[in-house]
Write a protein that holds these residues in place. Structure first.
Motif, short mmCIF file in Angstrom:
data_model
loop_
_atom_site.label_atom_id
_atom_site.label_comp_id
_atom_site.label_asym_id
_atom_site.label_seq_id
_atom_site.Cartn_x
_atom_site.Cartn_y
_atom_site.Cartn_z
N VAL A 12 46.11 29.69 42.40
CA VAL A 12 45.32 29.04 41.33
C VAL A 12 46.42 28.19 40.44
O VAL A 12 47.27 28.57 40.05
N GLN A 13 45.66 26.94 40.21
CA GLN A 13 46.32 26.01 39.37
C GLN A 13 46.13 26.31 37.76
O GLN A 13 45.28 26.96 37.48
N ALA A 14 47.32 25.93 37.26
CA ALA A 14 47.22 26.30 35.62
C ALA A 14 46.03 25.76 34.95
O ALA A 14 45.52 24.54 35.54
N GLY A 15 45.17 26.50 34.14
CA GLY A 15 44.02 26.13 33.65
C GLY A 15 42.64 26.60 34.26
O GLY A 15 41.80 26.39 33.91
N GLY A 16 43.04 27.20 35.88
CA GLY A 16 42.00 27.55 36.49
C GLY A 16 41.49 28.89 36.26
O GLY A 16 41.96 29.49 35.02
N SER A 17 40.68 29.46 36.93
CA SER A 17 40.06 30.77 36.74
C SER A 17 40.11 31.74 38.02
O SER A 17 39.97 31.06 39.09
N LEU A 18 40.14 32.89 37.68
CA LEU A 18 40.11 33.91 38.77
C LEU A 18 39.18 35.09 38.16
O LEU A 18 39.40 35.37 37.03
N ARG A 19 38.55 36.00 39.17
CA ARG A 19 38.00 37.16 38.81
C ARG A 19 38.45 38.24 39.67
O ARG A 19 38.08 38.13 40.80
N LEU A 20 38.83 39.34 39.24
CA LEU A 20 39.53 40.53 39.75
C LEU A 20 38.31 41.55 39.76
O LEU A 20 37.74 41.62 38.63
N SER A 21 38.47 42.11 40.78
CA SER A 21 37.41 43.27 40.79
C SER A 21 38.26 44.60 41.27
O SER A 21 39.14 44.49 42.12
N CYS A 22 37.74 45.77 40.92
CA CYS A 22 38.26 46.89 41.38
C CYS A 22 37.33 48.03 41.63
O CYS A 22 36.30 48.25 40.65
N VAL A 23 37.06 48.74 42.81
CA VAL A 23 36.09 49.50 43.08
C VAL A 23 36.92 51.06 43.15
O VAL A 23 37.98 51.22 43.94
N ALA A 24 36.40 51.98 42.52
CA ALA A 24 36.83 53.18 42.56
C ALA A 24 35.98 54.23 43.42
O ALA A 24 34.78 54.06 43.28
N SER A 25 36.50 54.80 44.38
CA SER A 25 35.79 55.45 45.36
C SER A 25 36.26 57.26 45.76
O SER A 25 37.65 57.19 45.39
N GLY A 26 35.72 57.92 46.26
CA GLY A 26 36.32 59.08 46.56
C GLY A 26 35.66 60.04 45.96
O GLY A 26 34.58 60.23 45.52
N SER A 27 36.25 61.33 45.51
CA SER A 27 35.89 62.52 44.84
C SER A 27 35.99 62.29 43.45
O SER A 27 37.06 62.38 42.69
N ILE A 28 34.84 61.75 42.79
CA ILE A 28 34.86 61.04 41.30
C ILE A 28 33.48 61.96 40.84
O ILE A 28 32.30 61.64 41.33
N PHE A 29 33.86 62.65 39.67
CA PHE A 29 32.67 63.23 38.84
C PHE A 29 32.35 62.19 37.57
O PHE A 29 31.38 62.13 37.27
N ASN A 30 33.52 61.59 37.09
CA ASN A 30 33.16 60.86 35.74
C ASN A 30 34.51 60.05 35.80
O ASN A 30 35.58 60.44 36.08
N ILE A 31 34.39 58.90 35.17
CA ILE A 31 35.47 58.02 34.82
C ILE A 31 35.69 57.67 33.30
O ILE A 31 34.18 57.31 33.06
N ASN A 32 36.53 57.71 32.56
CA ASN A 32 36.37 57.29 31.22
C ASN A 32 37.10 56.03 31.26
O ASN A 32 36.47 55.03 31.17
N LEU A 33 38.36 55.95 31.06
CA LEU A 33 39.15 54.84 30.75
C LEU A 33 39.31 54.11 32.18
O LEU A 33 39.75 54.63 32.96
N MET A 34 38.93 52.76 32.17
CA MET A 34 39.49 51.83 33.19
C MET A 34 40.22 50.63 32.58
O MET A 34 39.91 50.38 31.59
#
Length: 122
Positions: A12-34
């Motif tokens: 992206v050019q300076a001044g532009g925007s991006l949106r990052l995503s992160c998906v957690a999967s697998g053996s998960i009971f709970n997530i506190n900090l991301m």
């Protein structure tokens, strides 16, 4: 096991925007900090932003007022909206999560994604 998969990086050019995503999967009971960390060539990995399951967020001074971290707890997903990008934001961005895998075992572990490249041209 637990997997974290990032997406949304790019050029992206300076001044532009991006949106990052992160998906957690697998053996998960709970997530506190991301959160999001980044590592530029020749530099150490540094914190960008973190969020709890509630409203608490924390940002590096260098990204305050430009980046926004948010979370969809139902989908185990964390986002990073990056606005007013600068060349110095160029780095590999990594997702991080503190996960409890079992309701019977009160143990929490940190997991990392593989990273997504963000390049900001001047």
């Amino acid at each position: 096991q637990v997997q974290l998969v990032e997406s949304g990086g790019g050029l992206v050019q300076a001044g532009g925007s991006l949106r990052l995503s992160c998906v957690a999967s697998g053996s998960i009971f709970n997530i506190n900090l991301m959160g999001w960390y980044r590592q530029a060539p020749g530099k150490e990995r540094e914190l960008v932003a973190t969020t709890t399951g509630g409203d608490m967020t924390n940002y590096a001074d260098s990204v305050k007022d430009r980046f926004t971290i948010s979370r969809d707890n139902g989908r185990n997903t964390v986002y990073l909206q990056m606005n007013s990008l600068k060349p110095e934001d160029t780095a590999v961005y990594f997702c991080n999560a503190n996960v409890r895998r079992s309701q019977y075992v009160p143990t929490w572990s940190f997991y990392w994604g593989q990273g997504t490249q963000v390049t900001v041209s001047s």
